[in-house]
Design a protein around this motif. Structure first.
Motif, PDB file in Angstrom:
ATOM      1  N   PHE A  51     -32.371 -20.507  11.013  1.00  0.00           N
ATOM      2  CA  PHE A  51     -33.281 -19.487  10.476  1.00  0.00           C
ATOM      3  C   PHE A  51     -34.231 -18.938  11.541  1.00  0.00           C
ATOM      4  CE2 PHE A  51     -32.849 -20.771   5.923  1.00  0.00           C
ATOM      5  CZ  PHE A  51     -32.782 -19.493   5.389  1.00  0.00           C
ATOM      6  N   PHE A  53     -36.873 -20.493  12.509  1.00  0.00           N
ATOM      7  CA  PHE A  53     -38.262 -20.896  12.274  1.00  0.00           C
ATOM      8  C   PHE A  53     -38.789 -21.544  13.555  1.00  0.00           C
ATOM      9  CE2 PHE A  53     -37.180 -21.418   7.549  1.00  0.00           C
ATOM     10  CZ  PHE A  53     -37.600 -20.135   7.275  1.00  0.00           C
ATOM     11  N   ARG A  77     -32.912 -13.752   9.177  1.00  0.00           N
ATOM     12  CA  ARG A  77     -33.180 -14.247   7.818  1.00  0.00           C
ATOM     13  C   ARG A  77     -32.479 -13.428   6.755  1.00  0.00           C
ATOM     14  NH1 ARG A  77     -39.414 -16.225   8.509  1.00  0.00           N
ATOM     15  NH2 ARG A  77     -38.957 -17.367  10.414  1.00  0.00           N
ATOM     16  N   HIS A  78     -32.215 -12.162   7.082  1.00  0.00           N
ATOM     17  CA  HIS A  78     -31.457 -11.343   6.136  1.00  0.00           C
ATOM     18  C   HIS A  78     -30.014 -11.795   6.021  1.00  0.00           C
ATOM     19  CE1 HIS A  78     -33.537  -8.291   4.029  1.00  0.00           C
ATOM     20  NE2 HIS A  78     -34.310  -8.070   5.073  1.00  0.00           N
ATOM     21  N   ILE A  80     -28.996 -14.789   6.086  1.00  0.00           N
ATOM     22  CA  ILE A  80     -28.879 -16.149   5.554  1.00  0.00           C
ATOM     23  C   ILE A  80     -29.530 -16.252   4.182  1.00  0.00           C
ATOM     24  CG2 ILE A  80     -29.374 -18.583   5.994  1.00  0.00           C
ATOM     25  CD1 ILE A  80     -29.716 -17.877   8.952  1.00  0.00           C
ATOM     26  N   GLY A  81     -28.814 -16.837   3.247  1.00  0.00           N
ATOM     27  CA  GLY A  81     -29.380 -17.147   1.938  1.00  0.00           C
ATOM     28  C   GLY A  81     -29.520 -18.652   1.834  1.00  0.00           C
ATOM     29  N   MET A  82     -30.522 -19.078   1.078  1.00  0.00           N
ATOM     30  CA  MET A  82     -30.759 -20.511   0.994  1.00  0.00           C
ATOM     31  C   MET A  82     -30.981 -20.919  -0.454  1.00  0.00           C
ATOM     32  SD  MET A  82     -32.607 -23.008   3.251  1.00  0.00           S
ATOM     33  CE  MET A  82     -33.417 -24.519   2.796  1.00  0.00           C
ATOM     34  N   TYR A 100     -36.105 -10.323  -6.607  1.00  0.00           N
ATOM     35  CA  TYR A 100     -37.178  -9.975  -5.665  1.00  0.00           C
ATOM     36  C   TYR A 100     -36.711  -9.740  -4.228  1.00  0.00           C
ATOM     37  CZ  TYR A 100     -37.947 -13.948  -2.588  1.00  0.00           C
ATOM     38  OH  TYR A 100     -37.821 -14.864  -1.591  1.00  0.00           O
ATOM     39  N   LYS A 157     -28.251 -11.311  -3.365  1.00  0.00           N
ATOM     40  CA  LYS A 157     -28.541 -10.993  -1.957  1.00  0.00           C
ATOM     41  C   LYS A 157     -27.243 -10.886  -1.142  1.00  0.00           C
ATOM     42  CE  LYS A 157     -31.175 -12.724   2.026  1.00  0.00           C
ATOM     43  NZ  LYS A 157     -32.062 -13.781   2.553  1.00  0.00           N
TER      44      LYS A 157
HETATM   45  P1  ADP Z   1     -35.586 -11.556   3.033  1.00  0.00           P
HETATM   46  O1  ADP Z   1     -35.454 -11.596   4.531  1.00  0.00           O
HETATM   47  O2  ADP Z   1     -34.265 -11.420   2.322  1.00  0.00           O
HETATM   48  O3  ADP Z   1     -36.603 -10.594   2.526  1.00  0.00           O
HETATM   49  P2  ADP Z   1     -37.068 -14.034   3.230  1.00  0.00           P
HETATM   50  O4  ADP Z   1     -37.342 -13.697   4.642  1.00  0.00           O
HETATM   51  O5  ADP Z   1     -38.207 -14.271   2.304  1.00  0.00           O
HETATM   52  O6  ADP Z   1     -36.090 -12.972   2.535  1.00  0.00           O
HETATM   53  O7  ADP Z   1     -36.148 -15.307   3.189  1.00  0.00           O
HETATM   54  C1  ADP Z   1     -34.850 -15.251   3.680  1.00  0.00           C
HETATM   55  C2  ADP Z   1     -34.163 -16.501   3.207  1.00  0.00           C
HETATM   56  O8  ADP Z   1     -34.871 -17.596   3.733  1.00  0.00           O
HETATM   57  C3  ADP Z   1     -34.193 -16.633   1.699  1.00  0.00           C
HETATM   58  O9  ADP Z   1     -32.884 -16.961   1.240  1.00  0.00           O
HETATM   59  C4  ADP Z   1     -35.167 -17.738   1.416  1.00  0.00           C
HETATM   60  O10 ADP Z   1     -34.732 -18.540   0.346  1.00  0.00           O
HETATM   61  C5  ADP Z   1     -35.179 -18.508   2.706  1.00  0.00           C
HETATM   62  N1  ADP Z   1     -36.488 -19.027   3.051  1.00  0.00           N
HETATM   63  C6  ADP Z   1     -37.645 -18.344   3.090  1.00  0.00           C
HETATM   64  N2  ADP Z   1     -38.656 -19.129   3.459  1.00  0.00           N
HETATM   65  C7  ADP Z   1     -38.130 -20.351   3.667  1.00  0.00           C
HETATM   66  C8  ADP Z   1     -38.664 -21.622   4.072  1.00  0.00           C
HETATM   67  N3  ADP Z   1     -39.949 -21.788   4.365  1.00  0.00           N
HETATM   68  N4  ADP Z   1     -37.808 -22.653   4.207  1.00  0.00           N
HETATM   69  C9  ADP Z   1     -36.507 -22.493   3.951  1.00  0.00           C
HETATM   70  N5  ADP Z   1     -35.952 -21.331   3.550  1.00  0.00           N
HETATM   71  C10 ADP Z   1     -36.748 -20.281   3.411  1.00  0.00           C
END
Ligand code: ADP
Ligand code: ADP
Length: 229
Positions: A51, A53, A77-78, A80-82, A100, A157
């Protein structure tokens, strides 16, 4: 689309304590890898590196042949779905909670995702603990139902890569079995990284890695690993 590569990845949070030591694996697009190992082995750290992070301290993480350090965090992050262990819901309807991540999705698309995750019966409800402006009480969702909300969100997603982090560990056996079929559905034809404690929960993975203290102790299919025991 969705190829993952970990190239001799080294990682530490604190410089004096290595967490991942030369972790090396490839996941072809659409295939499933399971990372199995005891608590503290470094499994969740692998998903955090994917991700972005955190950045690796040695080696590289690549998605579709591109070093994740060379693309924006947002686009990583786009992709990857979690489905996490424990899904925290927003103070709004189940339908909102499903949609959302995709503000552009139509009501029909949200309903279809809910149907596939088998929670369509109550998508207009609020989760428990929340109260609407008209004083309506929220609906109590079981752990399994919250998981289904997360699964429906992921179906909507439709990311090329899916991470299932001990996604069924908090559930009773009956619910676990029901959720498993929804998870199988969403991981089909999608690159999937499953994080699990027990080998018995990842029978169908194309590839299994046993992680111990940040190192790959064993790898193979489920039957190969059983034969080694
Ligand atoms: P997007 O980029 O689609 O708007 P986010 O950036 O909020 O969405 O999250 C992208 C993915 O990362 C989502 O599938 C979410 O579940 C996952 N995610 C977001 N925050 C965390 C976290 N702190 N730990 C693990 N997974 C996360
Ligand atoms: P697993 O998912 O296999 O249980 P983790 O990847 O969560 O393991 O953690 C691996 C090791 O890294 C553990 O020893 C944990 O205590 C440590 N760790 C996790 N997060 C942090 C952090 N933010 N700072 C320092 N150490 C951490």
């Amino acid at each position: 689309e969705g190829t993952i590569r970990f190239k001799d990845v080294e990682f530490h949070y604190d410089a004096d304590r290595p967490i991942l030591k030369g972790v090396d694996f490839d996941v072809p697009a659409g295939k499933t890898i399971a990372i199995v190992g005891p608590s503290g082995a470094g499994k969740s750290t692998i998903s955090r590196l994917l991700f972005r992070f955190y950045d690796v301290t040695g080696g590289a993480v690549e998605i579709d042949g591109q070093d994740v350090r060379d693309v924006t965090q947002e686009s990583v992050r786009h992709a990857i779905g979690m489905v996490p262990q424990d899904t925290v819901l927003f103070n709004d309807t189940i339908a909102y909670n499903i949609g959302y991540g995709r503000p552009d999705a139509s009501d029909d698309e949200v309903r279809e995702a809910a149907r596939m995750a088998q929670i369509h019966d109550f998508i207009e409800n609020l989760p428990q603990g929340y109260q609407s402006e008209v004083g309506e009480r929220g609906l109590k969702l079981s752990g399994g139902e919250k998981q289904r909300v997360a699964i429906a969100r992921t179906i909507l997603k439709a990311p090329p890569i899916l991470i299932l982090d001990e996604a069924t560990s908090a559930l009773d056996t009956h619910t676990e079995r029901e959720i498993q079929s929804a998870l199988d559905q969403v991981s089909k034809n999608r690159t999937t990284l499953v994080i699990a404690h027990r080998l018995s929960t990842v029978v169908n993975a194309d590839q299994i890695i046993v992680l111990e203290a940040g190192e790959i102790a064993e790898r193979g299919t489920h039957s190969e690993l059983l034969a080694n025991d």
